[in-house]
Design a protein around this motif. Structure first.
Motif, short mmCIF file in Angstrom:
data_model
loop_
_atom_site.label_atom_id
_atom_site.label_comp_id
_atom_site.label_asym_id
_atom_site.label_seq_id
_atom_site.Cartn_x
_atom_site.Cartn_y
_atom_site.Cartn_z
N ALA A 17 0.84 -1.20 0.00
CA ALA A 17 0.00 0.00 0.00
C ALA A 17 0.88 1.24 0.00
O ALA A 17 1.72 1.42 0.89
N LYS A 35 -2.39 6.27 6.58
CA LYS A 35 -3.73 5.68 6.63
C LYS A 35 -4.46 5.80 5.28
O LYS A 35 -5.43 5.10 5.03
N THR A 38 -2.79 2.95 -0.36
CA THR A 38 -3.68 2.10 -1.14
C THR A 38 -2.90 1.33 -2.20
O THR A 38 -1.76 1.69 -2.53
N MET A 63 -1.47 -3.43 6.34
CA MET A 63 -1.91 -2.72 5.14
C MET A 63 -1.16 -3.20 3.90
O MET A 63 -1.67 -3.09 2.78
#
Length: 622
Positions: A17, A35, A38, A63
């Motif tokens: 990510a 946060k 992606t 993640m």
């Protein structure tokens, strides 16, 4: 495509990510920082289309599929050296970590990448100048630019190296050490009433360690852990997994004292190494003879004057001289009792039919495709030669201080063992620039030689030095010091004739330089010379066979890679047989990747993971 955006998309396709950082900075460009990370390619395109020179951040932890990064800070001006802190910690814990992704940071530190199957929290200051970037953290990825203007770079990139997981026992130990760090043995372990998936391994391992510290037996630990697992884990771990936690806790225990054959030893992590801490001393042990009680004896030789028995001999040369053919011819002669080129140089053949048992370990050439043929051509008695194939799993267990090597020498008692190359069998993590590292790595050979009378012939490549003899032979002075005899091979002005110069001898005078020619059928003795390596070097001639041009290497790849692709190791072996060096082949691959004429991808998983190279047709490249 922008290089930074292209790299960000590549990472996303690997399951990492990513998110943008301020150009030439480590600070996040998005409102929520890591946060917002992606793997969505559309979002990544939007970010880097808006800010093309944004640095790349990779969110660590769950993640990115359990990514754990060991962050080693290095800053000479501030006295930080996280690299040596971490490698010393590995040495103390007897860890030999496998090659995984490794990047160099903008300040000269390192990011070492692994993958865990459980939640690992980031730990700042895990060791001095060493942080752990996992859940709740992120790292800056290549080719980002540090605030000081230096590029983040891959040392071991994802295209060439697999991302190692906790399937490897040493990586598992590293991750477990991180999980239990930061808690003293007296601090109560707070275990939640309900442990969700993703945290079960961590808490069950911590509980097992706590039970072990309390002095519980294995059976009591297992019973207690089973009860906690059923009561708290949602869903519970399998009984097999619970048993594994007990085993891991016992392996994590340090300082286990054992007694074996009258010697008390302390076993370090995972039983890999043992340190003697006490020996039973008797009055008889304290009796020490005077020198006059020793009987003087002559040094024994495997090959008189050149190769002493029970010691280490170094054989070093430039590429293309014929080291492999030379040592194969020597081994073949020893197995059959025929004269070697060394005997011919002495004009005093001595073997007279005496044959020897030999052993070799080679990570340079495969036995089936190369070495068996060379030894057959040299007339070897194959029943007297023992070896492992290049793809034999036991090869990974062979290094100079390994128990397997000692047991093999003890069982078969070879008169000579060849290592091709010397550097290939150093223990992982050995720093050749450190004298202690090299002494610790190589000294076991002298001990084996003294114990079993075995001679060790170490094959080496020359370094980049323009000097001669010792300077060309040793990247570390300890290599030179280890050898009791040293031989240097090179090429004379007559390109067809090579020389073998005797550069060092601890047990007698230096012998004459041997002149020889390497042909398709083996080694041909051409005479001797009083000249040494420095004399031939002073001729200012080129000793190495010119490498094929880059275009020729590219043509070789196109001509020899089938439609279904080829394993990179196999391609390198084919190239070597065709006279193309590994360096030239890699340069050609690098250019062809940029030209989008080839692609590399992995097949398989874990220990069976391999890398294949495919050619790309014009339609694909467009």
């Amino acid at each position: 495509m922008n290089e930074l955006k292209q790299a960000a998309i590549k990472y996303a396709k690997l399951g990492l990510a990513v998110f943008p950082l301020i150009p030439r900075d480590k600070k996040p460009l998005t409102q929520n920082g890591f946060k917002d990370a992606t793997t969505d390619v559309n979002q990544i395109n939007a970010w880097w289309d808006k800010t093309p020179d944004a640095n790349i951040g990779i969110a660590t932890g769950q993640m990115s599929g359990g990514l754990v990064v060991v962050d080693m800070d290095v800053d000479k001006e501030e006295g930080k050296d996280g690299y040596h802190t971490f490698t010393n910690w590995c040495d103390e814990n007897a860890l030999i970590l496998p090659d995984s992704w490794l990047s160099i940071t903008g300040r000269g530190g390192y990011h070492l990448f692994y993958k865990a199957n459980t939640v690992v929290n980031s730990r700042i200051g895990w060791l001095d100048d060493v942080d752990i970037r996992a859940d709740g953290g992120y790292i800056v990825a290549p080719p980002s630019i540090h605030p000081n203007g230096t590029l983040y770079q891959w040392e071991q990139d994802p295209e060439e190296y697999p991302l190692i997981t906790v399937d490897d026992i040493d990586v598992e130990y590293l991750v477990n050490s991180i999980l239990v760090s930061g808690k003293s043995s007296n601090e109560p372990l707070k275990v939640p009433d309900e442990i969700p998936k993703g945290h079960r391994d961590e808490y069950m391992f911590k509980l097992a360690c706590k039970y072990q510290q309390m002095g519980m037996s294995d059976s009591a630990m297992l019973a207690a852990l089973r009860a906690e697992n059923e009561a708290r884990c949602k869903p519970p771990l399998t009984d097999k997994e619970i048993k594994k936690k007990v085993e891991q806790a016992q392996k994590y225990k340090k300082g286990e004292v054992i007694e074996l054959d009258g010697v008390v030893e302390q076993r370090t992590t995972y039983g890999k190494t043992r340190r003697k801490i006490e020996e039973k001393i008797t009055e008889n042990d304290l009796e020490m003879p005077t020198l006059e009680e020793f009987e003087k004896r002559e040094k024994e030789w495997l090959v008189p004057g050149y190769i002493p028995k029970g010691c280490v001999t170094l054989l070093c040369s430039d590429g293309g001289i014929g080291k492999t053919t030379l040592w194969c011819d020597t081994l073949a002669a020893l197995t059959t009792g025929r004269t070697t080129i060394f005997d011919k140089a002495l004009e005093n053949p001595f073997h007279t039919g005496e044959s020897h048992n030999v052993m070799y370990f080679s990570k340079e050439d495969p036995t089936e495709e190369v070495l068996k043929g060379r030894l057959e051509e040299a007339g070897a008695d194959e029943s007297k030669i023992r070896c492992f194939g290049l793809d034999d799993e036991r090869m990974s267990k062979i290094w100079y201080g390994s128990l397997l090597l000692e047991r093999l020498v003890e069982k078969y008692r070879p008169d000579v063992v060849v290592f091709d190359t010397l550097q290939a069998f150093l223990p992982d993590g050995t720093d050749m620039a450190k004298r202690k590292d090299m002494r610790d790595a190589l000294n076991p050979l002298n001990a084996l030689g003294a114990k079993f009378g075995t001679t060790f012939l170490m094959i080496m490549h020359t370094n980049k030095s323009n000097s001669s003899g010792r300077q060309r032979m040793a990247d570390s002075s300890d290599i030179w010091d280890l050898g009791r005899s040293a031989l240097m091979a090179g090429r004379t002005k007559d390109n067809n004739v090579c020389y073998l110069s005797h550069e060092k001898s601890n047990y007698g005078r230096l012998q004459r330089t041997i002149l020889f020619e390497v042909t398709e059928t083996g080694v041909i003795f051409k005479g001797t010379s009083k000249r040494k390596d420095r004399d031939y070097m002073s001729d200012n001639i080129s000793y190495s066979i010119p490498s094929p041009k880059l275009d020729e290497a590219k043509d070789f790849i196109i001509e020899n890679v089938p439609e279904e692709g080829i394993e990179i190791n196999e391609l390198e072996q084919m190239a070597k047989a065709a006279g193309i060096t590994v360096t030239t082949l890699r340069d050609a691959k690098a250019e062809m990747k940029k030209e989008k004429r080839i692609r590399v991808q992995s097949t398989g998983f874990g220990a069976s993971k391999k890398w294949r190279l495919y050619t790309v047709n014009e339609t694909e490249s467009k």
